[in-house]
Every structure is written in C-alpha cells, then in structure tokens.
Design a protein around this motif. Sequence first.
Motif, PDB file in Angstrom:
ATOM      1  N   LYS A   2       0.849  -1.188   0.000  1.00  0.00           N
ATOM      2  CA  LYS A   2       0.000   0.000   0.000  1.00  0.00           C
ATOM      3  C   LYS A   2       0.880   1.231   0.000  1.00  0.00           C
ATOM      4  N   GLN A   3       0.438   2.227  -0.744  1.00  0.00           N
ATOM      5  CA  GLN A   3       1.190   3.463  -0.803  1.00  0.00           C
ATOM      6  C   GLN A   3       0.243   4.653  -0.761  1.00  0.00           C
ATOM      7  N   LYS A   4       0.790   5.756  -0.289  1.00  0.00           N
ATOM      8  CA  LYS A   4       0.032   6.998  -0.245  1.00  0.00           C
ATOM      9  C   LYS A   4       0.687   7.966  -1.216  1.00  0.00           C
ATOM     10  N   ILE A   5      -0.108   8.466  -2.134  1.00  0.00           N
ATOM     11  CA  ILE A   5       0.375   9.394  -3.149  1.00  0.00           C
ATOM     12  C   ILE A   5      -0.309  10.729  -2.914  1.00  0.00           C
ATOM     13  N   VAL A   6       0.471  11.786  -2.827  1.00  0.00           N
ATOM     14  CA  VAL A   6      -0.082  13.130  -2.673  1.00  0.00           C
ATOM     15  C   VAL A   6       0.181  13.877  -3.975  1.00  0.00           C
ATOM     16  N   ILE A   7      -0.902  14.342  -4.606  1.00  0.00           N
ATOM     17  CA  ILE A   7      -0.826  15.032  -5.896  1.00  0.00           C
ATOM     18  C   ILE A   7      -1.396  16.431  -5.724  1.00  0.00           C
ATOM     19  N   ARG A   8      -0.637  17.415  -6.181  1.00  0.00           N
ATOM     20  CA  ARG A   8      -1.110  18.800  -6.144  1.00  0.00           C
ATOM     21  C   ARG A   8      -1.837  19.073  -7.454  1.00  0.00           C
ATOM     22  N   VAL A   9      -3.110  19.466  -7.351  1.00  0.00           N
ATOM     23  CA  VAL A   9      -3.941  19.701  -8.525  1.00  0.00           C
ATOM     24  C   VAL A   9      -4.513  21.110  -8.440  1.00  0.00           C
ATOM     25  N   ASP A  41      -5.804  21.910  -2.207  1.00  0.00           N
ATOM     26  CA  ASP A  41      -5.300  21.668  -3.553  1.00  0.00           C
ATOM     27  C   ASP A  41      -4.476  20.384  -3.657  1.00  0.00           C
ATOM     28  N   HIS A  42      -4.469  19.563  -2.596  1.00  0.00           N
ATOM     29  CA  HIS A  42      -3.752  18.297  -2.609  1.00  0.00           C
ATOM     30  C   HIS A  42      -4.748  17.134  -2.551  1.00  0.00           C
ATOM     31  N   LEU A  43      -4.536  16.152  -3.413  1.00  0.00           N
ATOM     32  CA  LEU A  43      -5.319  14.920  -3.366  1.00  0.00           C
ATOM     33  C   LEU A  43      -4.459  13.836  -2.758  1.00  0.00           C
ATOM     34  N   ALA A  44      -4.927  13.202  -1.693  1.00  0.00           N
ATOM     35  CA  ALA A  44      -4.215  12.096  -1.058  1.00  0.00           C
ATOM     36  C   ALA A  44      -4.875  10.798  -1.518  1.00  0.00           C
ATOM     37  N   VAL A  45      -4.116   9.994  -2.254  1.00  0.00           N
ATOM     38  CA  VAL A  45      -4.625   8.748  -2.821  1.00  0.00           C
ATOM     39  C   VAL A  45      -3.939   7.599  -2.110  1.00  0.00           C
ATOM     40  N   VAL A  46      -4.717   6.689  -1.515  1.00  0.00           N
ATOM     41  CA  VAL A  46      -4.181   5.510  -0.843  1.00  0.00           C
ATOM     42  C   VAL A  46      -4.673   4.293  -1.605  1.00  0.00           C
ATOM     43  N   GLY A  47      -3.725   3.404  -1.938  1.00  0.00           N
ATOM     44  CA  GLY A  47      -4.119   2.210  -2.659  1.00  0.00           C
ATOM     45  C   GLY A  47      -2.962   1.260  -2.850  1.00  0.00           C
ATOM     46  N   ASP A  48      -3.290   0.115  -3.420  1.00  0.00           N
ATOM     47  CA  ASP A  48      -2.305  -0.926  -3.657  1.00  0.00           C
ATOM     48  C   ASP A  48      -2.099  -1.052  -5.160  1.00  0.00           C
ATOM     49  N   VAL A  50      -1.201   1.437  -7.306  1.00  0.00           N
ATOM     50  CA  VAL A  50      -1.672   2.616  -8.032  1.00  0.00           C
ATOM     51  C   VAL A  50      -0.496   3.205  -8.801  1.00  0.00           C
ATOM     52  N   ASP A  51      -0.712   3.475 -10.079  1.00  0.00           N
ATOM     53  CA  ASP A  51       0.325   4.087 -10.908  1.00  0.00           C
ATOM     54  C   ASP A  51       0.196   5.601 -10.795  1.00  0.00           C
ATOM     55  N   ALA A  52       1.132   6.215 -10.108  1.00  0.00           N
ATOM     56  CA  ALA A  52       1.057   7.649  -9.836  1.00  0.00           C
ATOM     57  C   ALA A  52       1.174   8.474 -11.114  1.00  0.00           C
ATOM     58  N   ALA A  53       2.003   8.023 -12.041  1.00  0.00           N
ATOM     59  CA  ALA A  53       2.196   8.774 -13.286  1.00  0.00           C
ATOM     60  C   ALA A  53       0.922   8.768 -14.135  1.00  0.00           C
ATOM     61  N   ASN A  54       0.252   7.625 -14.218  1.00  0.00           N
ATOM     62  CA  ASN A  54      -0.984   7.558 -14.999  1.00  0.00           C
ATOM     63  C   ASN A  54      -2.091   8.402 -14.376  1.00  0.00           C
ATOM     64  N   VAL A  55      -2.192   8.380 -13.061  1.00  0.00           N
ATOM     65  CA  VAL A  55      -3.217   9.182 -12.381  1.00  0.00           C
ATOM     66  C   VAL A  55      -2.943  10.666 -12.601  1.00  0.00           C
ATOM     67  N   THR A  56      -1.672  11.054 -12.541  1.00  0.00           N
ATOM     68  CA  THR A  56      -1.317  12.459 -12.730  1.00  0.00           C
ATOM     69  C   THR A  56      -1.612  12.921 -14.156  1.00  0.00           C
ATOM     70  N   THR A  57      -1.271  12.116 -15.151  1.00  0.00           N
ATOM     71  CA  THR A  57      -1.565  12.507 -16.542  1.00  0.00           C
ATOM     72  C   THR A  57      -3.067  12.557 -16.804  1.00  0.00           C
ATOM     73  N   LEU A  58      -3.834  11.665 -16.194  1.00  0.00           N
ATOM     74  CA  LEU A  58      -5.285  11.693 -16.323  1.00  0.00           C
ATOM     75  C   LEU A  58      -5.847  12.993 -15.744  1.00  0.00           C
ATOM     76  N   LEU A  59      -5.316  13.399 -14.581  1.00  0.00           N
ATOM     77  CA  LEU A  59      -5.771  14.653 -13.971  1.00  0.00           C
ATOM     78  C   LEU A  59      -5.361  15.856 -14.818  1.00  0.00           C
ATOM     79  N   ARG A  60      -4.196  15.809 -15.425  1.00  0.00           N
ATOM     80  CA  ARG A  60      -3.771  16.921 -16.292  1.00  0.00           C
ATOM     81  C   ARG A  60      -4.693  17.074 -17.497  1.00  0.00           C
ATOM     82  N   LYS A  61      -5.122  15.958 -18.061  1.00  0.00           N
ATOM     83  CA  LYS A  61      -5.980  16.005 -19.247  1.00  0.00           C
ATOM     84  C   LYS A  61      -7.387  16.481 -18.911  1.00  0.00           C
TER      85      LYS A  61
END
Length: 121
Positions: A2-9, A41-48, A50-61
């Motif tokens: 499990k990992q926690k990813i924090v993304i600034r959006v 402005d931060h999204l905290a994503v917790v999961g097993d 989870v591809d952080a790069a794909n989630v970030t590019t999806l949010l950018r689009k």
Amino acid sequence: MKQKIVIRVQMKCDKCRSKAMQLVAAADGVDSVAIEGEYKDHLAVVGDGVDAANVTTLLRKKVGCATIVKVEEVKKVDKEKKPDTTAQNIVHWYPNYPPCRQMVCYDYECSSSDPTACSIL
C-alpha cells in the motif's frame, strides 16, 4: 504494498474537486481519496498498485495542472501489539514512611563448607 500518493492539482471550485476525486477513485487499485492541504489543492490517494504517473496525466488532461508531491509507503499499525503502558508506568512510592526494617545477623563461627550449620539469630 500500500502506498500513499499526494498530488497537487489546480482546483478552483468544488465542482473541479469532485470531478478530480471521481477520476482518481475510478483508477485501478485506489482504496481511498481525500482532499488535503491548506488551500484544498492536494489529493491524497491511498491504494495498492496505483500508478502515480498515470493518475497524474489523467488529472492533467481532465482537470488542469497536476504534479506529484510525494509517494510513500503506508505502514500498518496493529492495535493488538501496542503495549499497555498504563499498568507499567504506575510506581508506588511513599516518601513519608520509613523503609522496612531488615535484621541480618551473622554467625562468624559458621564454616563456609557447611551452609546448614549457620544460624540466624
């Protein structure tokens, strides 16, 4: 793992926040999504897995500018294995009472080879 990813959006309104949370929640392996930060402005994503790069590019689009702030492993905390410190920290000490008397008498006539011959008076 499990990992926690924090993304600034870049999210300006509540509609953008809910849209970003829906997009991230639909990604593979996501267990929970939360909004953090002083300016929300931060999204905290917790999961097993989870591809952080794909989630970030999806949010950018779909939403706007997004950057990864940090990725860290989530450690499990077992409540059962925590030691009970309340019983261990209690110390009974009464300074106003004198210590217990101990009387020790030595018999110097005793031989060291025969301990049963010694007597305490």
